[in-house]
Write a protein that holds these residues in place. Structure first.
Motif, PDB file in Angstrom:
ATOM      1  N   TYR A 126      35.034  30.401  37.636  1.00 52.64           N
ATOM      2  CA  TYR A 126      35.946  31.387  38.201  1.00 52.64           C
ATOM      3  C   TYR A 126      35.099  32.392  38.970  1.00 52.64           C
ATOM      4  CZ  TYR A 126      39.754  34.807  38.457  1.00 52.64           C
ATOM      5  OH  TYR A 126      40.726  35.673  38.890  1.00 52.64           O
ATOM      6  N   VAL A 134      37.254  27.815  41.719  1.00 47.82           N
ATOM      7  CA  VAL A 134      37.851  27.754  40.384  1.00 47.82           C
ATOM      8  C   VAL A 134      37.865  26.315  39.902  1.00 47.82           C
ATOM      9  CG1 VAL A 134      39.948  28.153  39.029  1.00 47.82           C
ATOM     10  CG2 VAL A 134      39.330  29.755  40.824  1.00 47.82           C
ATOM     11  N   SER A 145      43.379  29.757  40.299  1.00 51.50           N
ATOM     12  CA  SER A 145      43.350  29.383  38.886  1.00 51.50           C
ATOM     13  C   SER A 145      44.725  28.913  38.404  1.00 51.50           C
ATOM     14  CB  SER A 145      42.849  30.540  38.018  1.00 51.50           C
ATOM     15  OG  SER A 145      43.746  31.627  38.048  1.00 51.50           O
ATOM     16  N   ALA A 154      40.695  33.957  43.613  1.00 51.64           N
ATOM     17  CA  ALA A 154      40.411  33.126  42.441  1.00 51.64           C
ATOM     18  C   ALA A 154      41.599  33.143  41.476  1.00 51.64           C
ATOM     19  CB  ALA A 154      39.146  33.617  41.742  1.00 51.64           C
TER      20      ALA A 154
END
Length: 195
Positions: free
Chosen positions: A117, A137, A174, A170
């Protein structure tokens, strides 16, 4: 009125039948962060996505599933993992799922891992320059079903390298990765199939 009574008695019958069977014990571990931990809002959103994926409607009434406390399950895994790594430095997290299910007496283990991440933003200094962002990610979801001795391990990755955009953060990536591994492991279908 007759229809209402018929539906009412059917629901009671279903609830009684469901209570007669042993509930399936599910241990959903909290997300394991291997490197960087996202901000609190992103962590909360990811946890909600996971909770929804294993949610069974009317479980309070039907009692098809018993959810084991995530913190307790994580503590047991942490202790086991330390012992496993002390014995074998090449041990993988997947190797801990069968013994964890045994120790917790869990039927299904759901283990989410955020492997990578990162997000870097370069701020331009010129009049017409744009901010530039690089995000990376990687998410992994390990599921072990002790009832069938099936171990599933799926991974997903997203990368962004362009002008700053909310869709390139990110945090956004994710959630895409988590949705992908939930879909690839067929987690929702496995949970819905519990009857």
């Amino acid at each position: 009125m007759k229809k209402f009574l018929a539906v009412f008695f059917t629901l009671i019958l279903l609830a009684t039948t469901a209570q007669a069977a042993e509930p399936v014990r599910i241990a959903r571990l909290p997300i394991i962060f291997q490197r960087t931990i996202p901000d609190d809002d992103t962590c909360a959103e990811l946890e909600v996505l996971l909770a929804r994926a294993i949610h069974i409607p009317l479980n309070g009434t039907l009692q098809l599933v018993e959810y084991l406390p995530p913190k307790d399950s994580a503590q047991v895994l942490g202790d086991m993992w330390q012992d496993m790594r002390a014995e074998n430095k090449k041990a993988k997290l997947q190797d801990a799922m069968r013994p964890l299910a045994q120790k917790l007496d869990a039927d299904i283990i759901v283990c989410p891992v955020l492997n990578q991440y990162s997000q870097h933003v370069s701020i331009s200094s010129g009049w017409h320059g744009e901010d530039y962002m690089i995000s990376n990610v990687r998410f992994e979801l390990i599921i072990y079903d002790r009832r069938t001795d099936e171990l599933i391990d799926k991974k997903a990755a997203q990368f962004y390298n362009d002008s700053y955009s909310l869709r390139g953060t990110a945090s956004f990536l994710s959630k895409i990765c988590l949705d992908k591994v939930i879909e690839d492991t067929k987690l929702r279908q496995r949970i819905v199939a519990i009857r």
